[in-house]
Write a protein that holds these residues in place. Structure first.
Motif, PDB file in Angstrom:
ATOM      1  N   THR A  33       0.828  -1.209   0.000  1.00  0.00           N
ATOM      2  CA  THR A  33       0.000   0.000   0.000  1.00  0.00           C
ATOM      3  C   THR A  33       0.862   1.259   0.000  1.00  0.00           C
ATOM      4  O   THR A  33       0.595   2.216  -0.734  1.00  0.00           O
ATOM      5  CB  THR A  33      -0.927   0.002   1.219  1.00  0.00           C
ATOM      6  N   LEU A  34       1.919   1.277   0.821  1.00  0.00           N
ATOM      7  CA  LEU A  34       2.810   2.431   0.848  1.00  0.00           C
ATOM      8  C   LEU A  34       3.522   2.610  -0.492  1.00  0.00           C
ATOM      9  O   LEU A  34       3.721   3.745  -0.955  1.00  0.00           O
ATOM     10  CB  LEU A  34       3.827   2.260   1.979  1.00  0.00           C
ATOM     11  N   ALA A  35       3.913   1.500  -1.119  1.00  0.00           N
ATOM     12  CA  ALA A  35       4.561   1.605  -2.426  1.00  0.00           C
ATOM     13  C   ALA A  35       3.611   2.168  -3.477  1.00  0.00           C
ATOM     14  O   ALA A  35       4.009   2.972  -4.334  1.00  0.00           O
ATOM     15  CB  ALA A  35       5.078   0.234  -2.856  1.00  0.00           C
ATOM     16  N   ALA A  36       2.330   1.767  -3.431  1.00  0.00           N
ATOM     17  CA  ALA A  36       1.353   2.285  -4.393  1.00  0.00           C
ATOM     18  C   ALA A  36       1.034   3.758  -4.140  1.00  0.00           C
ATOM     19  O   ALA A  36       0.753   4.511  -5.073  1.00  0.00           O
ATOM     20  CB  ALA A  36       0.074   1.456  -4.336  1.00  0.00           C
ATOM     21  N   LEU A  37       1.081   4.199  -2.866  1.00  0.00           N
ATOM     22  CA  LEU A  37       0.767   5.587  -2.539  1.00  0.00           C
ATOM     23  C   LEU A  37       1.909   6.536  -2.855  1.00  0.00           C
ATOM     24  O   LEU A  37       1.688   7.747  -2.993  1.00  0.00           O
ATOM     25  CB  LEU A  37       0.404   5.709  -1.058  1.00  0.00           C
ATOM     26  N   SER A  38       3.117   6.037  -2.946  1.00  0.00           N
ATOM     27  CA  SER A  38       4.268   6.923  -3.154  1.00  0.00           C
ATOM     28  C   SER A  38       4.215   7.617  -4.515  1.00  0.00           C
ATOM     29  O   SER A  38       4.712   8.732  -4.673  1.00  0.00           O
ATOM     30  CB  SER A  38       5.563   6.123  -3.016  1.00  0.00           C
ATOM     31  N   VAL A  39       3.613   6.982  -5.518  1.00  0.00           N
ATOM     32  CA  VAL A  39       3.582   7.580  -6.861  1.00  0.00           C
ATOM     33  C   VAL A  39       2.616   8.761  -6.937  1.00  0.00           C
ATOM     34  O   VAL A  39       3.008   9.874  -7.324  1.00  0.00           O
ATOM     35  CB  VAL A  39       3.237   6.506  -7.912  1.00  0.00           C
ATOM     36  N   PRO A  40       1.325   8.609  -6.569  1.00  0.00           N
ATOM     37  CA  PRO A  40       0.412   9.768  -6.698  1.00  0.00           C
ATOM     38  C   PRO A  40       0.698  10.879  -5.707  1.00  0.00           C
ATOM     39  O   PRO A  40       0.300  12.025  -5.941  1.00  0.00           O
ATOM     40  CB  PRO A  40      -0.973   9.156  -6.462  1.00  0.00           C
ATOM     41  N   LEU A  41       1.387  10.588  -4.587  1.00  0.00           N
ATOM     42  CA  LEU A  41       1.650  11.612  -3.583  1.00  0.00           C
ATOM     43  C   LEU A  41       2.996  12.294  -3.800  1.00  0.00           C
ATOM     44  O   LEU A  41       3.407  13.116  -2.966  1.00  0.00           O
ATOM     45  CB  LEU A  41       1.600  10.985  -2.188  1.00  0.00           C
ATOM     46  N   GLY A  42       3.693  11.966  -4.841  1.00  0.00           N
ATOM     47  CA  GLY A  42       4.929  12.665  -5.176  1.00  0.00           C
ATOM     48  C   GLY A  42       6.044  12.468  -4.185  1.00  0.00           C
ATOM     49  O   GLY A  42       6.858  13.389  -3.973  1.00  0.00           O
ATOM     50  N   GLY A  43       6.101  11.331  -3.524  1.00  0.00           N
ATOM     51  CA  GLY A  43       7.195  11.065  -2.592  1.00  0.00           C
ATOM     52  C   GLY A  43       7.005  11.659  -1.221  1.00  0.00           C
ATOM     53  O   GLY A  43       7.948  11.642  -0.404  1.00  0.00           O
ATOM     54  N   ALA A  44       5.820  12.201  -0.897  1.00  0.00           N
ATOM     55  CA  ALA A  44       5.581  12.751   0.435  1.00  0.00           C
ATOM     56  C   ALA A  44       5.623  11.637   1.481  1.00  0.00           C
ATOM     57  O   ALA A  44       5.276  10.488   1.208  1.00  0.00           O
ATOM     58  CB  ALA A  44       4.226  13.463   0.479  1.00  0.00           C
ATOM     59  N   ARG A  45       6.065  11.984   2.667  1.00  0.00           N
ATOM     60  CA  ARG A  45       6.169  10.998   3.744  1.00  0.00           C
ATOM     61  C   ARG A  45       4.776  10.546   4.173  1.00  0.00           C
ATOM     62  O   ARG A  45       3.894  11.363   4.430  1.00  0.00           O
ATOM     63  CB  ARG A  45       6.920  11.593   4.929  1.00  0.00           C
ATOM     64  N   VAL A  46       4.570   9.232   4.240  1.00  0.00           N
ATOM     65  CA  VAL A  46       3.270   8.649   4.547  1.00  0.00           C
ATOM     66  C   VAL A  46       3.423   7.699   5.728  1.00  0.00           C
ATOM     67  O   VAL A  46       4.348   6.872   5.761  1.00  0.00           O
ATOM     68  CB  VAL A  46       2.698   7.882   3.329  1.00  0.00           C
ATOM     69  N   ARG A  47       2.523   7.827   6.693  1.00  0.00           N
ATOM     70  CA  ARG A  47       2.471   6.910   7.837  1.00  0.00           C
ATOM     71  C   ARG A  47       1.118   6.188   7.808  1.00  0.00           C
ATOM     72  O   ARG A  47       0.073   6.837   7.772  1.00  0.00           O
ATOM     73  CB  ARG A  47       2.666   7.666   9.147  1.00  0.00           C
ATOM     74  N   LEU A  48       1.170   4.870   7.837  1.00  0.00           N
ATOM     75  CA  LEU A  48      -0.029   4.054   7.693  1.00  0.00           C
ATOM     76  C   LEU A  48      -0.129   3.087   8.852  1.00  0.00           C
ATOM     77  O   LEU A  48       0.836   2.375   9.172  1.00  0.00           O
ATOM     78  CB  LEU A  48       0.008   3.281   6.367  1.00  0.00           C
ATOM     79  N   HIS A  49      -1.290   3.067   9.485  1.00  0.00           N
ATOM     80  CA  HIS A  49      -1.557   2.114  10.570  1.00  0.00           C
ATOM     81  C   HIS A  49      -2.837   1.346  10.231  1.00  0.00           C
ATOM     82  O   HIS A  49      -3.864   1.949   9.921  1.00  0.00           O
ATOM     83  CB  HIS A  49      -1.739   2.834  11.908  1.00  0.00           C
ATOM     84  N   VAL A  50      -2.758   0.045  10.287  1.00  0.00           N
ATOM     85  CA  VAL A  50      -3.898  -0.824  10.005  1.00  0.00           C
ATOM     86  C   VAL A  50      -4.050  -1.796  11.169  1.00  0.00           C
ATOM     87  O   VAL A  50      -3.108  -2.522  11.508  1.00  0.00           O
ATOM     88  CB  VAL A  50      -3.706  -1.602   8.688  1.00  0.00           C
ATOM     89  N   ASP A  51      -5.222  -1.801  11.783  1.00  0.00           N
ATOM     90  CA  ASP A  51      -5.483  -2.753  12.869  1.00  0.00           C
ATOM     91  C   ASP A  51      -5.632  -4.163  12.301  1.00  0.00           C
ATOM     92  O   ASP A  51      -6.443  -4.371  11.384  1.00  0.00           O
ATOM     93  CB  ASP A  51      -6.759  -2.362  13.621  1.00  0.00           C
ATOM     94  N   PRO A  52      -4.892  -5.131  12.836  1.00  0.00           N
ATOM     95  CA  PRO A  52      -5.032  -6.507  12.323  1.00  0.00           C
ATOM     96  C   PRO A  52      -6.432  -7.082  12.514  1.00  0.00           C
ATOM     97  O   PRO A  52      -6.843  -7.975  11.773  1.00  0.00           O
ATOM     98  CB  PRO A  52      -3.990  -7.290  13.133  1.00  0.00           C
ATOM     99  N   GLY A  53      -7.172  -6.579  13.495  1.00  0.00           N
ATOM    100  CA  GLY A  53      -8.508  -7.096  13.742  1.00  0.00           C
ATOM    101  C   GLY A  53      -9.569  -6.545  12.814  1.00  0.00           C
ATOM    102  O   GLY A  53     -10.767  -6.788  13.017  1.00  0.00           O
ATOM    103  N   LEU A  54      -9.176  -5.796  11.799  1.00  0.00           N
ATOM    104  CA  LEU A  54     -10.125  -5.174  10.886  1.00  0.00           C
ATOM    105  C   LEU A  54     -10.594  -6.184   9.851  1.00  0.00           C
ATOM    106  O   LEU A  54      -9.788  -6.737   9.084  1.00  0.00           O
ATOM    107  CB  LEU A  54      -9.465  -3.988  10.190  1.00  0.00           C
ATOM    108  N   GLY A  55     -11.883  -6.440   9.829  1.00  0.00           N
ATOM    109  CA  GLY A  55     -12.461  -7.332   8.824  1.00  0.00           C
ATOM    110  C   GLY A  55     -11.876  -8.730   8.883  1.00  0.00           C
ATOM    111  O   GLY A  55     -11.727  -9.332   9.948  1.00  0.00           O
TER     112      GLY A  55
END
Length: 586
Positions: free
Chosen positions: A99-121
């Protein structure tokens, strides 16, 4: 040039600073800065690891038995920690890193922090692999022999904690007034933070599409916050209304409502959904697929009208409202000629009330409320048109007066307290008499809808996924859709709610075309057919009486050559005869 003497390196090691002497501004003591850890964490690791190693070595030589037990315990704890770490590693490799690799292209290399709860779905179950027979046997042995021993002290500690909480509850309840409200627990979620001050609508849609595609967690609710130096987004699990709402909730809400307010059911958090025919809209449009509960929703509104002394006109040939047979104030029209006369009369009453309102005060009450329920409007309009084409004279207008009366009710029913509840599987403009007539429905209820039906009726509201839960509706008012579990009433409960207030036969508006008043105890079959007590013609009812001698009601007298029957006996007989077809009613 920084000198690296033994004393300086030792001081840096003890204080938690970088060993190469880099600036304290880049690597502060309390925050992470440019490093991986803050200074205090580096200090704790540098001092704690040697101290722990020395203590362990001394205990191993001085206390052999205790050391062995502690070693076993630490080995178990380390194994479970390694297992959790391995699971997190797999989780990151499957979801976070792509997901972070896919987001790096449209966001122009901006720093991204992603948190996903393992208990989701079902994110973690998707990573599970089938177990071999040996693994199943080992897990069974562990669950039977080892897990109870490890769980016992934890369970005892939790029970002691719960006991302490119950003992302290009187004091904690008094201190609760000083507690500030905190953030609501949103449960499992996805949090995304982007170090950029602003994202366009196209960028947000692209980010949302990437997150939903790479993290298949089901239906989520999305929220964005662009205030400040960074942009943050959150996806949470959509909360649902209660699975069932019934008579108890209706009786609790009914005394609190005004005469023009109606209880429909409960939304998320069991919040009551209230409809106002005065403030929201005078008319209600109901569009749903077969079997979604259209007649249940109409029944719920109708019983509240009857309970307050109002009238209900039902136009329907399916027999979906057998609960209303024999009730005072109900005009059950199941034949085209009855529907024709009922609509014309309702329009005439509305015109009379509006004429009188011209000479009255603004708060003048025109009389009891009348609710006109148009079942299966797509077919009803065609039946009325065909009936008029077969019966009109040469000098009569080509357009059916009943269809014209329905359109007049939609335009002038608010001030006359005559409301229309239109039911259709696809409420097209042609079915209701044109697009301008359909615009009078400010309240629109949809269930088991298609994308075409949603875009046609409520294009201004975002379309949620249609639910397969029976009785789950989307109530759209002013472009806002509220998910609602509509209250379900049995036939007995509906009659009990509607029965307390009985209308007088001396009502200034006169009797309805097929009213069955409670003071009429015995009627003939022809009267029963005309008043809607039985949903068949006289000839069909006589044939049914001959074929069903075992359950047919017994005549209690005669009027001329016609047999007299008790109204209650006829109602029970009709209900028993049509019971096998109850599932056909929507």
């Amino acid at each position: 040039m920084t000198r690296h003497t033994i004393v300086r390196v030792a001081a840096r090691y003890v204080s938690g600073r970088p060993l190469d002497g880099r600036s304290v501004r880049e690597y502060p003591y309390l925050s992470r800065g440019a490093g991986r850890w803050p200074g205090w964490q580096r200090q704790a690791a540098r001092l704690g690891v040697p101290a722990t190693a020395a203590t362990t070595a001394y205990a191993a030589t001085a206390y052999t038995d205790y050391t062995r037990a502690a070693g076993v315990t630490l080995a178990v704890v380390a194994a479970r920690a390694a297992r959790r770490r391995w699971a997190r590693r797999r989780f990151r490799r499957a979801y976070l890193s792509p997901t972070l690799a896919a987001l790096s292209v449209p966001l122009g290399g901006a720093r991204v922090r992603l948190h996903v709860d393992p208990g989701l779905g079902t994110l973690m179950p998707r990573l599970a692999k089938p177990l071999s027979p040996a693994e199943v046997a080992v897990r069974r042995w562990y669950g039977q022999r080892v897990e109870p021993v490890l769980r016992w002290p934890v369970d005892r500690a939790m029970r002691a904690w719960w006991t302490l909480q119950r003992a302290c509850r009187p004091a904690t309840q008094r201190l609760a007034v000083f507690r500030r409200p905190g953030a609501e627990d949103t449960g499992p979620r996805i949090d995304l933070t982007i170090d950029t001050p602003y994202l366009t609508d196209e960028q947000r849609k692209l980010v949302s599409s990437i997150v939903r595609s790479k993290i298949p967690a089901g239906e989520l609710v999305e929220s964005w916050d662009q205030v400040g130096a960074s942009v943050s987004a959150r996806w949470t699990v959509r909360r649902r209304p209660p699975s069932r709402v019934g008579l108890a909730e209706l009786l609790a809400a009914l005394p609190k409502l005004a005469e023009w307010e109606f209880y429909l059911g409960a939304s998320v958090g069991e919040v009551p959904v209230i409809l106002s025919l005065k403030d929201d809209s005078p008319h209600i449009a109901v569009s749903a697929g077969s079997g979604a509960g259209k007649s249940v929703l109409a029944q719920l509104v109708a019983v509240q009208v009857l309970a307050r002394g109002g009238r209900v006109v039902i136009l329907g040939r399916k027999g979906s409202h057998r609960w209303a047979l024999g009730l005072a104030g109900v005009d059950y029209c199941h034949r085209p000629e009855q529907m024709h006369q009922a609509l014309i009369r309702a329009a005439r009453v509305a015109d009379e009330r509006n004429t009188l309102a011209m000479h009255e005060a603004d708060d003048w009450d025109p009389g009891p409320r009348t609710l006109v329920i148009c079942e299966e409007l797509n077919a009803t309009i065609g039946q009325l048109t065909t009936y008029w084409a077969d019966t009109r004279g040469k000098s009569d207008p080509k357009r059916s007066p009943a269809v014209t009366a329905l359109g007049e009710l939609l335009f002038m029913g608010r001030s006359a307290k005559i409301n229309v509840l239109a039911i259709a599987q696809m409420l097209t403009a042609r079915a209701i008499g044109g697009p301008e007539a359909r615009e009078n429905f400010g309240v629109r209820c949809l269930a088991r809808y298609t994308a075409n039906a949603w875009k046609m009726l409520v294009p201004e509201a975002a379309m949620p996924r249609a639910s397969r839960t029976l009785g789950r509706w989307q109530i759209v008012i002013g472009g806002v859709a509220t998910e609602c579990q509509v209250a379900y009433l049995t036939r007995t409960e509906a009659r009990a709610v509607a029965a307390p207030v009985h209308m007088s036969a001396k009502d200034p508006d006169g009797p309805l075309t097929s009213d069955v008043h409670v003071d009429v105890d015995t009627i003939t079959l022809r009267e029963a057919a005309d008043r809607g007590v039985i949903p068949w013609s006289v000839g069909a009812a006589q044939k049914r009486l001959q074929r069903d001698r075992e359950h047919a009601p017994t005549p209690c007298g005669t009027r001329g050559r016609a047999d007299l029957y008790r109204v209650t006996d006829l109602i029970e007989w009709v209900s028993g005869t049509l019971a096998p077809y109850a599932g056909d009613a929507s």
